[in-house]
Design a protein around this motif. Sequence first.
Motif, PDB file in Angstrom:
ATOM      1  N   LEU A 152      17.580  33.172  -4.842  1.00 21.03           N
ATOM      2  CA  LEU A 152      18.920  32.618  -5.035  1.00 21.03           C
ATOM      3  C   LEU A 152      18.959  31.786  -6.315  1.00 21.03           C
ATOM      4  CD1 LEU A 152      20.143  31.207  -1.570  1.00 21.03           C
ATOM      5  CD2 LEU A 152      20.760  33.351  -2.695  1.00 21.03           C
ATOM      6  N   PRO A 153      19.769  32.186  -7.294  1.00 23.34           N
ATOM      7  CA  PRO A 153      19.858  31.398  -8.534  1.00 23.34           C
ATOM      8  C   PRO A 153      20.222  29.941  -8.254  1.00 23.34           C
ATOM      9  CG  PRO A 153      21.029  33.480  -8.758  1.00 23.34           C
ATOM     10  CD  PRO A 153      20.588  33.402  -7.330  1.00 23.34           C
ATOM     11  N   GLU A 154      21.078  29.725  -7.255  1.00 21.60           N
ATOM     12  CA  GLU A 154      21.480  28.357  -6.910  1.00 21.60           C
ATOM     13  C   GLU A 154      20.251  27.521  -6.548  1.00 21.60           C
ATOM     14  OE1 GLU A 154      24.024  26.463  -6.955  1.00 21.60           O
ATOM     15  OE2 GLU A 154      23.648  24.931  -5.420  1.00 21.60           O
ATOM     16  N   HIS A 155      19.332  28.101  -5.770  1.00 24.50           N
ATOM     17  CA  HIS A 155      18.153  27.341  -5.369  1.00 24.50           C
ATOM     18  C   HIS A 155      17.255  27.040  -6.576  1.00 24.50           C
ATOM     19  CE1 HIS A 155      18.045  27.903  -0.732  1.00 24.50           C
ATOM     20  NE2 HIS A 155      19.192  27.456  -1.182  1.00 24.50           N
ATOM     21  N   ASN A 156      17.116  28.024  -7.477  1.00 21.61           N
ATOM     22  CA  ASN A 156      16.287  27.776  -8.661  1.00 21.61           C
ATOM     23  C   ASN A 156      16.912  26.689  -9.533  1.00 21.61           C
ATOM     24  OD1 ASN A 156      14.209  29.584  -8.083  1.00 21.61           O
ATOM     25  ND2 ASN A 156      15.493  31.303  -8.720  1.00 21.61           N
ATOM     26  N   TYR A 157      18.226  26.722  -9.620  1.00 24.21           N
ATOM     27  CA  TYR A 157      18.935  25.709 -10.399  1.00 24.21           C
ATOM     28  C   TYR A 157      18.695  24.322  -9.799  1.00 24.21           C
ATOM     29  CZ  TYR A 157      22.834  23.182 -12.483  1.00 24.21           C
ATOM     30  OH  TYR A 157      23.575  22.253 -13.151  1.00 24.21           O
ATOM     31  N   ARG A 158      18.800  24.236  -8.483  1.00 23.01           N
ATOM     32  CA  ARG A 158      18.611  22.929  -7.815  1.00 23.01           C
ATOM     33  C   ARG A 158      17.157  22.463  -7.907  1.00 23.01           C
ATOM     34  NH1 ARG A 158      23.454  21.076  -8.359  1.00 23.01           N
ATOM     35  NH2 ARG A 158      24.997  22.507  -7.499  1.00 23.01           N
ATOM     36  N   MET A 159      16.215  23.413  -7.888  1.00 23.30           N
ATOM     37  CA  MET A 159      14.810  23.026  -8.045  1.00 23.30           C
ATOM     38  C   MET A 159      14.570  22.478  -9.451  1.00 23.30           C
ATOM     39  SD  MET A 159      13.301  23.372  -5.164  1.00 23.30           S
ATOM     40  CE  MET A 159      11.688  22.906  -5.760  1.00 23.30           C
ATOM     41  N   ASP A 160      15.181  23.132 -10.463  1.00 24.08           N
ATOM     42  CA  ASP A 160      15.038  22.619 -11.840  1.00 24.08           C
ATOM     43  C   ASP A 160      15.640  21.223 -11.947  1.00 24.08           C
ATOM     44  OD1 ASP A 160      13.788  24.885 -12.620  1.00 24.08           O
ATOM     45  OD2 ASP A 160      15.560  25.829 -13.534  1.00 24.08           O
ATOM     46  N   GLU A 161      16.776  21.057 -11.268  1.00 25.26           N
ATOM     47  CA  GLU A 161      17.448  19.759 -11.287  1.00 25.26           C
ATOM     48  C   GLU A 161      16.523  18.679 -10.700  1.00 25.26           C
ATOM     49  OE1 GLU A 161      22.166  19.568 -10.669  1.00 25.26           O
ATOM     50  OE2 GLU A 161      21.040  19.527  -8.811  1.00 25.26           O
ATOM     51  N   LEU A 162      15.888  19.003  -9.566  1.00 21.32           N
ATOM     52  CA  LEU A 162      14.959  18.060  -8.935  1.00 21.32           C
ATOM     53  C   LEU A 162      13.793  17.744  -9.864  1.00 21.32           C
ATOM     54  CD1 LEU A 162      14.563  19.275  -5.223  1.00 21.32           C
ATOM     55  CD2 LEU A 162      15.251  16.985  -5.951  1.00 21.32           C
ATOM     56  N   ARG A 163      13.238  18.798 -10.494  1.00 19.73           N
ATOM     57  CA  ARG A 163      12.081  18.574 -11.367  1.00 19.73           C
ATOM     58  C   ARG A 163      12.464  17.740 -12.576  1.00 19.73           C
ATOM     59  NH1 ARG A 163      11.396  24.064 -10.815  1.00 19.73           N
ATOM     60  NH2 ARG A 163      10.134  24.558  -8.984  1.00 19.73           N
ATOM     61  N   SER A 164      13.685  17.971 -13.123  1.00 13.78           N
ATOM     62  CA  SER A 164      14.008  17.155 -14.298  1.00 13.78           C
ATOM     63  C   SER A 164      14.320  15.715 -13.886  1.00 13.78           C
ATOM     64  CB  SER A 164      15.107  17.775 -15.168  1.00 13.78           C
ATOM     65  OG  SER A 164      16.247  17.933 -14.406  1.00 13.78           O
ATOM     66  N   ALA A 165      14.743  15.498 -12.647  1.00 18.53           N
ATOM     67  CA  ALA A 165      14.995  14.111 -12.204  1.00 18.53           C
ATOM     68  C   ALA A 165      13.696  13.404 -11.801  1.00 18.53           C
ATOM     69  CB  ALA A 165      15.978  14.109 -11.029  1.00 18.53           C
ATOM     70  N   PHE A 166      12.762  14.114 -11.172  1.00 20.83           N
ATOM     71  CA  PHE A 166      11.608  13.434 -10.559  1.00 20.83           C
ATOM     72  C   PHE A 166      10.250  13.913 -11.068  1.00 20.83           C
ATOM     73  CE2 PHE A 166      15.058  13.470  -7.363  1.00 20.83           C
ATOM     74  CZ  PHE A 166      15.307  12.110  -7.333  1.00 20.83           C
ATOM     75  N   GLN A 196       0.828  -1.219   0.000  1.00 18.93           N
ATOM     76  CA  GLN A 196       0.000   0.000   0.000  1.00 18.93           C
ATOM     77  C   GLN A 196       0.860   1.265   0.000  1.00 18.93           C
ATOM     78  OE1 GLN A 196      -2.361   0.426   3.577  1.00 18.93           O
ATOM     79  NE2 GLN A 196      -0.578   0.402   4.918  1.00 18.93           N
ATOM     80  N   LEU A 197       2.148   1.109   0.273  1.00 16.66           N
ATOM     81  CA  LEU A 197       3.019   2.294   0.372  1.00 16.66           C
ATOM     82  C   LEU A 197       3.315   2.871  -1.009  1.00 16.66           C
ATOM     83  CD1 LEU A 197       4.927   4.020   2.207  1.00 16.66           C
ATOM     84  CD2 LEU A 197       6.740   2.423   1.579  1.00 16.66           C
ATOM     85  N   ARG A 198       3.163   4.213  -1.113  1.00 15.93           N
ATOM     86  CA  ARG A 198       3.537   4.863  -2.378  1.00 15.93           C
ATOM     87  C   ARG A 198       4.318   6.138  -2.075  1.00 15.93           C
ATOM     88  NH1 ARG A 198      -1.176   8.850  -4.157  1.00 15.93           N
ATOM     89  NH2 ARG A 198      -1.789   9.395  -2.059  1.00 15.93           N
ATOM     90  N   PRO A 199       5.234   6.485  -2.946  1.00 14.99           N
ATOM     91  CA  PRO A 199       5.918   7.772  -2.754  1.00 14.99           C
ATOM     92  C   PRO A 199       4.939   8.873  -3.132  1.00 14.99           C
ATOM     93  CG  PRO A 199       6.753   6.643  -4.717  1.00 14.99           C
ATOM     94  CD  PRO A 199       5.688   5.760  -4.142  1.00 14.99           C
ATOM     95  N   ILE A 200       4.592   9.714  -2.195  1.00 12.18           N
ATOM     96  CA  ILE A 200       3.573  10.734  -2.473  1.00 12.18           C
ATOM     97  C   ILE A 200       4.189  12.020  -3.020  1.00 12.18           C
ATOM     98  CG2 ILE A 200       3.498  11.784  -0.163  1.00 12.18           C
ATOM     99  CD1 ILE A 200       0.432  11.822  -0.475  1.00 12.18           C
ATOM    100  N   GLY A 201       5.474  12.204  -2.780  1.00 10.32           N
ATOM    101  CA  GLY A 201       6.110  13.389  -3.338  1.00 10.32           C
ATOM    102  C   GLY A 201       7.428  13.727  -2.660  1.00 10.32           C
ATOM    103  N   ILE A 202       8.073  14.724  -3.261  1.00 15.15           N
ATOM    104  CA  ILE A 202       9.336  15.238  -2.717  1.00 15.15           C
ATOM    105  C   ILE A 202       9.102  16.709  -2.422  1.00 15.15           C
ATOM    106  CG2 ILE A 202      11.755  15.741  -3.284  1.00 15.15           C
ATOM    107  CD1 ILE A 202      11.532  13.381  -5.320  1.00 15.15           C
ATOM    108  N   VAL A 203       9.333  17.108  -1.185  1.00 12.30           N
ATOM    109  CA  VAL A 203       9.139  18.522  -0.857  1.00 12.30           C
ATOM    110  C   VAL A 203      10.490  19.158  -0.537  1.00 12.30           C
ATOM    111  CG1 VAL A 203       8.524  18.030   1.578  1.00 12.30           C
ATOM    112  CG2 VAL A 203       7.869  20.196   0.566  1.00 12.30           C
ATOM    113  N   ALA A 204      10.792  20.244  -1.245  1.00 12.36           N
ATOM    114  CA  ALA A 204      12.026  20.981  -0.974  1.00 12.36           C
ATOM    115  C   ALA A 204      11.712  22.046   0.073  1.00 12.36           C
ATOM    116  CB  ALA A 204      12.544  21.620  -2.252  1.00 12.36           C
ATOM    117  N   ASN A 205      12.508  22.069   1.117  1.00 14.82           N
ATOM    118  CA  ASN A 205      12.271  22.995   2.216  1.00 14.82           C
ATOM    119  C   ASN A 205      13.350  24.077   2.230  1.00 14.82           C
ATOM    120  OD1 ASN A 205      11.164  23.987   4.654  1.00 14.82           O
ATOM    121  ND2 ASN A 205      12.633  22.778   5.846  1.00 14.82           N
ATOM    122  N   ARG A 206      13.031  25.190   2.852  1.00 15.45           N
ATOM    123  CA  ARG A 206      13.942  26.340   2.991  1.00 15.45           C
ATOM    124  C   ARG A 206      14.362  26.897   1.637  1.00 15.45           C
ATOM    125  NH1 ARG A 206      17.380  25.907   8.481  1.00 15.45           N
ATOM    126  NH2 ARG A 206      17.060  28.122   8.259  1.00 15.45           N
TER     127      ARG A 206
END
Length: 278
Positions: free
Chosen positions: A189-203, A174-184
């Motif tokens: 910060l361009p670095e944070h936007n870059y890392r968010m894009d990286e997460l979205r393209s991976a997942f 019954q277990l499912r991955p419901i999502g990935i939440v990035a905190n803070r």
Amino acid sequence: MTQIIAALSLKGGVGKTSVVLGLAGAAAERGLRVLVVDLDPQANSTASLDPHHTPFTSSDVLFDARPGIASEAIVSSGWDSQIQLLPSERALEHRATPDGPDSSQRLKRALTGVTEAFDLVLIDCPPSLGELTRNALYAATDALVVTEPSFFAVNGAEQALEAVSIVSTHGNPQLRPIGIVANRVRPTLPEHNYRMDELRSAFGDLVLGGLPDRAAIQQAQGACVPVQQWTSNGAADINNALGRLLDELRPTIETADLRQASARPALVTTSTNEGPRS
Ligand SMILES: Nc1ncnc2c1ncn2[C@@H]1O[C@H](COP(=O)(O)OP(=O)(O)O)[C@@H](O)[C@H]1O
Ligand SMILES: [Mg+2]
């Protein structure tokens, strides 16, 4: 069936406890009956939920592990009668090593017949993917991976999802991955936007709306009150984001309608009076 969300990550300090406490406050505000299960020997959510007494803890419950025994350890939080707590203590560390063939299923057994009294159960995991987190994953219906927008985020989320997939294949279908939440997240910060894009393209769609970096989280935790009761522009930002996150996690018709109407919500809102902290 009651939704049981385990908040997990490989690393400490990314915000598992803050996400659990924030979601608990948001859910209680909507009238949901919430159980927080503290499965971290650091007992941070126990400290912040400020119960009046804790005769038994998750350590006792995992040691005993009889069906339904968790009910004897559950106490009211100091926040709100809607929020109950299965508290933790440092001694839980002793349950962090496997002990027998079924030791990963002790929490699930102990919660038998207990979770039905709640609308939402949130499990706060320790910063590892070891035995305690496995116990959380066997007991859960949903796994929420918590991360920060950093160089390690993709790799850490991959490892957490792998742990989820192992448990769902071997014993908890019954277990499912419901999502990935990035905190803070600090959208300036361009670095944070870059890392968010990286997460979205991976997942892809597994990446949920993020939570902004706001001092109100720390202030409310220190004062042992829900961040929903904190009043500042920063608190309003984080509370809006927590409300949207709860909408994304709750499998209700209402939520499905909301999703269709507004597509995916904006990642983070920024306020004019309290910008991201440096
Ligand atoms: N969105 C946020 N904004 C500001 N501070 C935060 C935020 N999320 C977490 N923190 C702070 O970061 C620290 C670590 O968060 P915590 O939730 O305890 O992480 P974890 O449970 O993963 O170890 C805490 O001091 C917490 O108050
Ligand atoms: Mg924690």
